[in-house]
Design a protein around this motif. Sequence first.
Motif, short mmCIF file in Angstrom:
data_model
loop_
_atom_site.label_atom_id
_atom_site.label_comp_id
_atom_site.label_asym_id
_atom_site.label_seq_id
_atom_site.Cartn_x
_atom_site.Cartn_y
_atom_site.Cartn_z
N ASN A 133 46.81 40.86 39.49
CA ASN A 133 47.11 39.50 39.04
C ASN A 133 46.91 39.41 37.53
O ASN A 133 46.44 40.34 36.89
CB ASN A 133 46.26 38.47 39.80
N ASP A 134 47.28 38.28 36.95
CA ASP A 134 47.24 38.14 35.49
C ASP A 134 45.82 38.17 34.94
O ASP A 134 45.62 38.57 33.80
CB ASP A 134 47.92 36.84 35.07
N ALA A 135 44.85 37.77 35.70
CA ALA A 135 43.47 37.73 35.22
C ALA A 135 42.85 39.12 35.16
O ALA A 135 41.88 39.34 34.43
CB ALA A 135 42.63 36.82 36.10
N PHE A 136 43.39 40.08 35.88
CA PHE A 136 42.79 41.42 35.96
C PHE A 136 43.79 42.48 35.52
O PHE A 136 43.85 43.56 36.08
CB PHE A 136 42.31 41.69 37.39
N SER A 137 44.61 42.17 34.52
CA SER A 137 45.58 43.15 34.04
C SER A 137 44.87 44.17 33.16
O SER A 137 43.72 43.98 32.73
CB SER A 137 46.69 42.46 33.25
N SER A 138 45.55 45.26 32.88
CA SER A 138 44.92 46.32 32.09
C SER A 138 44.63 45.85 30.67
O SER A 138 43.63 46.26 30.07
CB SER A 138 45.80 47.56 32.06
N THR A 139 45.47 44.97 30.14
CA THR A 139 45.22 44.45 28.79
C THR A 139 43.96 43.60 28.75
O THR A 139 43.16 43.71 27.81
CB THR A 139 46.43 43.62 28.32
N MET A 144 40.97 45.84 28.94
CA MET A 144 40.78 46.53 27.67
C MET A 144 40.15 45.58 26.63
O MET A 144 39.23 45.97 25.91
CB MET A 144 42.11 47.03 27.13
N LEU A 145 40.62 44.34 26.57
CA LEU A 145 40.04 43.38 25.63
C LEU A 145 38.60 43.04 25.98
O LEU A 145 37.78 42.81 25.09
CB LEU A 145 40.90 42.12 25.58
N LEU A 146 38.28 43.03 27.26
CA LEU A 146 36.90 42.80 27.68
C LEU A 146 36.02 43.97 27.23
O LEU A 146 34.88 43.76 26.79
CB LEU A 146 36.84 42.65 29.20
N GLY A 147 36.56 45.18 27.27
CA GLY A 147 35.82 46.33 26.77
C GLY A 147 35.62 46.27 25.26
O GLY A 147 34.60 46.73 24.74
N LEU A 148 36.59 45.72 24.55
CA LEU A 148 36.45 45.60 23.10
C LEU A 148 35.38 44.58 22.72
O LEU A 148 34.72 44.75 21.69
CB LEU A 148 37.78 45.19 22.47
#
Length: 38
Positions: free
Chosen positions: A24-30, A33-37
Amino acid sequence: MLGIVAAVLFFFAFLINAADISTNDAFSSTNVMLLGLT
Protein backbone atom coordinates in the motif's frame (compact mmCIF):
# COMPACT_ATOMS: atom_id res chain seq x y z
CA MET A 1 22.49 1.72 17.28
CA LEU A 2 20.44 4.05 15.10
CA GLY A 3 22.77 3.33 12.20
CA ILE A 4 21.93 -0.36 12.43
CA VAL A 5 18.21 0.41 12.42
CA ALA A 6 18.66 2.66 9.38
CA ALA A 7 20.62 -0.07 7.58
CA VAL A 8 17.84 -2.59 8.25
CA LEU A 9 15.23 -0.14 6.93
CA PHE A 10 17.31 0.45 3.79
CA PHE A 11 17.60 -3.33 3.34
CA PHE A 12 13.82 -3.76 3.59
CA ALA A 13 13.33 -0.91 1.11
CA PHE A 14 15.76 -2.62 -1.27
CA LEU A 15 13.93 -5.95 -0.94
CA ILE A 16 10.54 -4.34 -1.59
CA ASN A 17 11.94 -2.56 -4.64
CA ALA A 18 14.00 -5.46 -6.01
CA ALA A 19 11.29 -8.10 -5.58
CA ASP A 20 8.68 -5.70 -7.02
CA ILE A 21 6.33 -6.39 -4.12
CA SER A 22 3.14 -4.38 -4.35
CA THR A 23 2.37 -2.73 -1.04
CA ASN A 24 0.00 0.00 0.00
CA ASP A 25 1.03 3.65 -0.29
CA ALA A 26 2.01 3.96 3.37
CA PHE A 27 4.54 1.09 3.17
CA SER A 28 6.14 1.70 -0.22
CA SER A 29 9.87 1.29 -0.71
CA THR A 30 10.32 5.06 -1.00
CA ASN A 31 8.63 5.69 2.33
CA VAL A 32 10.70 3.01 4.05
CA MET A 33 13.86 4.50 2.54
CA LEU A 34 12.92 7.99 3.75
CA LEU A 35 12.21 6.59 7.21
CA GLY A 36 15.71 5.12 7.18
CA LEU A 37 17.14 8.51 6.23
CA THR A 38 15.46 10.20 9.18
